[in-house]
Motif scaffolding. Sequence first.
Motif, PDB file in Angstrom:
ATOM      1  N   CYS A 136       0.729  -1.265   0.041  1.00 34.57           N
ATOM      2  CA  CYS A 136      -0.329  -0.360  -0.125  1.00 34.57           C
ATOM      3  C   CYS A 136       1.044   1.444  -0.347  1.00 34.57           C
ATOM      4  CB  CYS A 136      -0.931  -0.067   1.314  1.00 34.57           C
ATOM      5  SG  CYS A 136      -2.429  -0.454   1.043  1.00 34.57           S
ATOM      6  N   ALA A 137       2.014   1.368   0.787  1.00 37.56           N
ATOM      7  CA  ALA A 137       2.408   2.372   0.887  1.00 37.56           C
ATOM      8  C   ALA A 137       3.607   2.356  -0.466  1.00 37.56           C
ATOM      9  CB  ALA A 137       4.277   2.224   2.248  1.00 37.56           C
ATOM     10  N   ALA A 138       3.988   1.111  -1.284  1.00 36.68           N
ATOM     11  CA  ALA A 138       4.240   2.293  -2.820  1.00 36.68           C
ATOM     12  C   ALA A 138       3.781   2.514  -3.810  1.00 36.68           C
ATOM     13  CB  ALA A 138       4.823   0.677  -2.969  1.00 36.68           C
ATOM     14  N   LEU A 139       2.294   1.908  -3.251  1.00 36.93           N
ATOM     15  CA  LEU A 139       0.745   2.731  -4.252  1.00 36.93           C
ATOM     16  C   LEU A 139       0.469   3.586  -3.830  1.00 36.93           C
ATOM     17  CD1 LEU A 139      -1.122  -0.896  -4.687  1.00 36.93           C
ATOM     18  CD2 LEU A 139       0.549   0.200  -6.001  1.00 36.93           C
ATOM     19  N   GLY A 140       0.780   4.425  -2.684  1.00 34.09           N
ATOM     20  CA  GLY A 140       0.637   5.584  -2.516  1.00 34.09           C
ATOM     21  C   GLY A 140      -0.630   5.502  -1.706  1.00 34.09           C
ATOM     22  N   VAL A 141      -1.663   4.462  -1.367  1.00 35.14           N
ATOM     23  CA  VAL A 141      -2.527   3.792  -1.114  1.00 35.14           C
ATOM     24  C   VAL A 141      -2.778   4.471   0.706  1.00 35.14           C
ATOM     25  CG1 VAL A 141      -4.629   2.137  -0.285  1.00 35.14           C
ATOM     26  CG2 VAL A 141      -3.220   2.730  -2.653  1.00 35.14           C
ATOM     27  N   THR A 142      -3.093   5.316   1.613  1.00 34.09           N
ATOM     28  CA  THR A 142      -3.453   5.349   2.742  1.00 34.09           C
ATOM     29  C   THR A 142      -4.830   4.753   3.223  1.00 34.09           C
ATOM     30  OG1 THR A 142      -4.396   7.814   2.020  1.00 34.09           O
ATOM     31  CG2 THR A 142      -1.933   7.630   2.766  1.00 34.09           C
TER      32      THR A 142
END
Length: 282
Positions: free
Chosen positions: A72-78
Motif C-alpha cells: 500500500c505504501a508503494a501504491l500511495g494508498v493510505t
Amino acid sequence: MADLRILFVHAHPDDESIETGATMAKYAAEGAHVCLVTCTRGEEGEIVPEELRHLDGDALGEYRVGELARACAALGVTDHRFLGGPGRWRDSGMMGVASNDHPRCFWRADVDEAAAELVAIVREVRPQVIVTYDADGFYGHPDHIQAHRVAWRAFERAADPSFGAGEPWRPSRFYATALPLSVLEEGVGRGPFQQVGSVSDFGFGVPDEQVTTRVDARDHLPAKEAAMRAHRTQLTVDPPYFALSNDIGQPLPGVEYYTLLAGEPGPLGEDGRESGFAEPVT
C-alpha cells in the motif's frame, strides 16, 4: 479528480497489486480517495521463498499483513481496512481443499453479515465506484467468488436504510477486474518463467469484447512493480513478467482492464471503451 472516491474489494493480500495496482497508484497520485478493503489475511497462500516456508496459518497471515502494508505504501494508498477487522474471516484456500470447511473461512461467511461490514465502510467512504471481481472470481477461487457476492450485496444495499447502520449511500458504478485474452496472449511462449503452450492453459482471461474500461496507468507501473515485490511470499517479479508459486509466467502490464457490471459508463474513447472511472456523461 480529488472528489472521486473508489473502493477496491480484494480477497487476499497481493490481489490488489496484481490486478489493480497500477490503477490504484494512478488515482491515488491524482488525488482521488482510494480505499482498499481486503477480506482475509491470506493464511493459505503457497510460499515462494524457501527461507519463509516455515510460516503457515496465522503466522503466514500476520506476515502477509506486513507485506500488504508495504505494498500500500508503494501504491500511495493510505486508506486500507480488513473486512470486519484483521482475521475476522480466514483464507479459504483453493476450491475443494480441506480449508474450505474451516468455520471462519471467508467462503463460509454469511453474505449479509459480511456485506453489512462492507456497507459500513461504503457509508463512511461514500465511493462513487466499487471495484472487485466478476461472479466467477476472475479464476474460480472461492474467496474471490465470495468477495464478488459480498461487494455486490453491499452495492445493492448501501442505499437501503433498513440494512445496517449509518447514513445510506448509493454508489453509482460497479466494476469487475478483467484481463483480455489478447493481453494474456503476450505471456504465451515468452519470458523467464515456465511457459504455457496456449492462452487457454492459463485458465482465466475474458474475451476482448467483454472489456468495457481501459485504465492506462503505465506511468505508474514502477509503483505496481514495487508493490508486487513487497508480496515476496507469493510472487516473483521479473518485468515485464511475474509468476506465482506455480512459476508460470504472466504479463505484468501497466494498462489494466475492467468490465462495468452496473451503472452508466463514462465517455468512450476511439476503441469504444471508457478510459477510466470518469463520471458518466449526463
